[in-house]
Design a protein around this motif. Structure first.
Motif, PDB file in Angstrom:
ATOM      1  N   LEU A  15       0.796  -1.203  -0.120  1.00  0.00           N
ATOM      2  CA  LEU A  15      -0.138   0.025  -0.072  1.00  0.00           C
ATOM      3  C   LEU A  15       1.007   1.284   0.059  1.00  0.00           C
ATOM      4  O   LEU A  15       0.413   2.464  -0.013  1.00  0.00           O
ATOM      5  N   LEU A  16       2.235   0.952  -0.310  1.00  0.00           N
ATOM      6  CA  LEU A  16       3.109   2.410  -0.074  1.00  0.00           C
ATOM      7  C   LEU A  16       2.710   3.105  -1.477  1.00  0.00           C
ATOM      8  O   LEU A  16       2.374   2.609  -2.359  1.00  0.00           O
ATOM      9  N   ALA A  34       9.404  -1.403 -10.136  1.00  0.00           N
ATOM     10  CA  ALA A  34      10.393  -2.508  -9.250  1.00  0.00           C
ATOM     11  C   ALA A  34       9.792  -2.827  -8.018  1.00  0.00           C
ATOM     12  O   ALA A  34       9.622  -4.046  -7.503  1.00  0.00           O
ATOM     13  N   SER A  35       9.219  -1.637  -7.481  1.00  0.00           N
ATOM     14  CA  SER A  35       8.703  -2.070  -6.070  1.00  0.00           C
ATOM     15  C   SER A  35       7.146  -2.748  -5.968  1.00  0.00           C
ATOM     16  O   SER A  35       7.104  -3.586  -5.256  1.00  0.00           O
ATOM     17  N   VAL A  79      -5.143  -0.476  -6.309  1.00  0.00           N
ATOM     18  CA  VAL A  79      -4.787  -1.654  -7.476  1.00  0.00           C
ATOM     19  C   VAL A  79      -4.185  -2.709  -6.700  1.00  0.00           C
ATOM     20  O   VAL A  79      -4.837  -4.078  -7.172  1.00  0.00           O
ATOM     21  N   PRO A  80      -3.590  -2.742  -5.593  1.00  0.00           N
ATOM     22  CA  PRO A  80      -3.241  -4.200  -5.050  1.00  0.00           C
ATOM     23  C   PRO A  80      -4.490  -5.012  -4.631  1.00  0.00           C
ATOM     24  O   PRO A  80      -4.406  -6.263  -4.817  1.00  0.00           O
ATOM     25  N   GLN A 105       0.291   4.434   9.051  1.00  0.00           N
ATOM     26  CA  GLN A 105      -0.092   3.446   8.062  1.00  0.00           C
ATOM     27  C   GLN A 105      -0.102   2.025   8.500  1.00  0.00           C
ATOM     28  O   GLN A 105      -0.722   1.214   8.306  1.00  0.00           O
ATOM     29  N   SER A 106       1.400   1.829   9.113  1.00  0.00           N
ATOM     30  CA  SER A 106       1.514   0.377   9.622  1.00  0.00           C
ATOM     31  C   SER A 106       0.540   0.119  10.706  1.00  0.00           C
ATOM     32  O   SER A 106      -0.074  -0.921  10.560  1.00  0.00           O
ATOM     33  N   LEU A 107       0.186   1.112  11.549  1.00  0.00           N
ATOM     34  CA  LEU A 107      -0.993   0.812  12.674  1.00  0.00           C
ATOM     35  C   LEU A 107      -2.384   0.449  12.154  1.00  0.00           C
ATOM     36  O   LEU A 107      -3.047  -0.484  12.538  1.00  0.00           O
ATOM     37  N   VAL A 108      -2.756   1.206  10.920  1.00  0.00           N
ATOM     38  CA  VAL A 108      -3.629   1.296  10.364  1.00  0.00           C
ATOM     39  C   VAL A 108      -3.979  -0.317   9.572  1.00  0.00           C
ATOM     40  O   VAL A 108      -5.092  -1.049   9.687  1.00  0.00           O
TER      41      VAL A 108
END
Length: 317
Positions: free
Chosen positions: A101-102, A108-109, A180-181, A268-271
């Protein structure tokens, strides 16, 4: 005198340690993990054979069953490697979700995070499969390659389409790219499950009566198992990959995050962690691992082999 007392104390401690049933010391390993597992399995075996010692409570039995189901495969009774247990899915999967979700992903990522996600999913699917029939390594490799190729192709293709859409503003394009993911992961998850466990469709899976006796091997039950698992794999990423982009798009407009952009990744990590914690129990609870099916729906030879109205099978996770 002090040295003598110290030596005696150390000897006593050593003797006490030797007389205990603690496992050999291993640096960094949980001390009683193996013993707790053995005790849990033995408790359940005693209950099964009617030799349970007096004083064992229902709470202890439920706890023992929880430990066994979290660590051992129900078909093989072998330990599942920790990162691939369903109980380890959240801690090991959350960093991958954050990476998926970055914002402003490069080609590449995108390829890297989709590859890592499907690699993890492939191992989880294989580790938690129905293992009543042997599965060759070639099937695992085919399923793995199919899942990775489908995930990367869909994700890259959708990103290219979004970038070429001139009607979207940069802000709208960024928001769409964040979603998109989900279609990429959901589609690849279906491919992952079907390809990784295709052998079950060819050979069938074991079905058991209410007493746990083997009735036969059913291809129809295998189709039900794969369908239920595939549906679970579609529902699972929905809250994980849809809710965080919506929440983050709102949080990013707050004065706190606009003034401190370094907090974006931790927030974002916590979410993602919260969404993962919500989605996993919800998805797994859709279908029980030991699913039940009426014998009348199965092959005639299986229906004739038992008097039970229903049989059960390990759906896998």
């Amino acid at each position: 005198m002090a040295d003598t007392a110290t030596t005696a104390s150390a000897a006593a401690a050593s003797a006490a340690s030797a007389s205990s049933d603690a496992p050999p010391f291993q640096l960094g390993k949980p001390r009683f993990q193996q013993r707790r597992l053995r005790e849990a399995v033995q408790l359940l075996e005693d209950y099964k054979h009617g030799t349970l010692r007096p004083g064992v409570t229902n709470e202890q039995l439920w706890s023992a069953q929880k430990i066994k189901q979290a660590i051992l495969h129900p078909d093989t009774n072998e330990k599942i490697f920790m990162p691939f247990r369903m109980s380890g899915y959240i801690p090991f999967g959350t960093p991958i979700v954050v990476g998926l979700l970055l914002p402003n992903q490069t080609l590449a990522s995108t390829v890297f995070w989709q590859w890592l996600n499907q690699s993890h999913n492939a191992c989880v699917n294989y580790a938690n499969r129905n293992a009543t029939k042997p599965s060759p390594a070639s099937k695992f490799i085919q399923g793995y390659l199919g899942a990775v190729i489908s995930a990367v192709s869909i994700a890259v293709g959708l990103n290219v389409l979004v970038q070429k859409a001139n009607k979207f503003t940069p802000a709208t394009r960024l928001l769409i790219q964040r979603f998109v993911p989900f279609p990429a992961v959901a589609s690849a998850n279906i491919c992952n499950v079907v390809l990784m466990r295709y052998g079950e469709l060819e050979e069938g899976i074991d079905v058991l009566d209410s007493d746990g006796n083997l009735v036969g091997s059913s291809k129809i039950a295998a189709r039900h198992a794969l369908l239920e698992t595939a549906l679970t794999r579609v529902v699972l990423p929905m809250p994980i990959l849809v809710l965080p982009p919506i929440v983050m798009s709102m949080l990013e407009k707050t004065a706190l995050l606009q003034a401190r952009p370094r907090l974006l990744l931790p927030v974002q990590s916590l979410v993602c962690l919260a969404a993962f914690g919500l989605a996993l129990p919800l998805a797994i609870s859709l279908f029980p691992q030991m699913s039940e099916i009426e014998t009348s729906q199965l092959e005639p030879e299986i229906a004739q082999a038992t008097s039970s109205r229903t049989v059960v099978y390990n759906k896998g996770l």
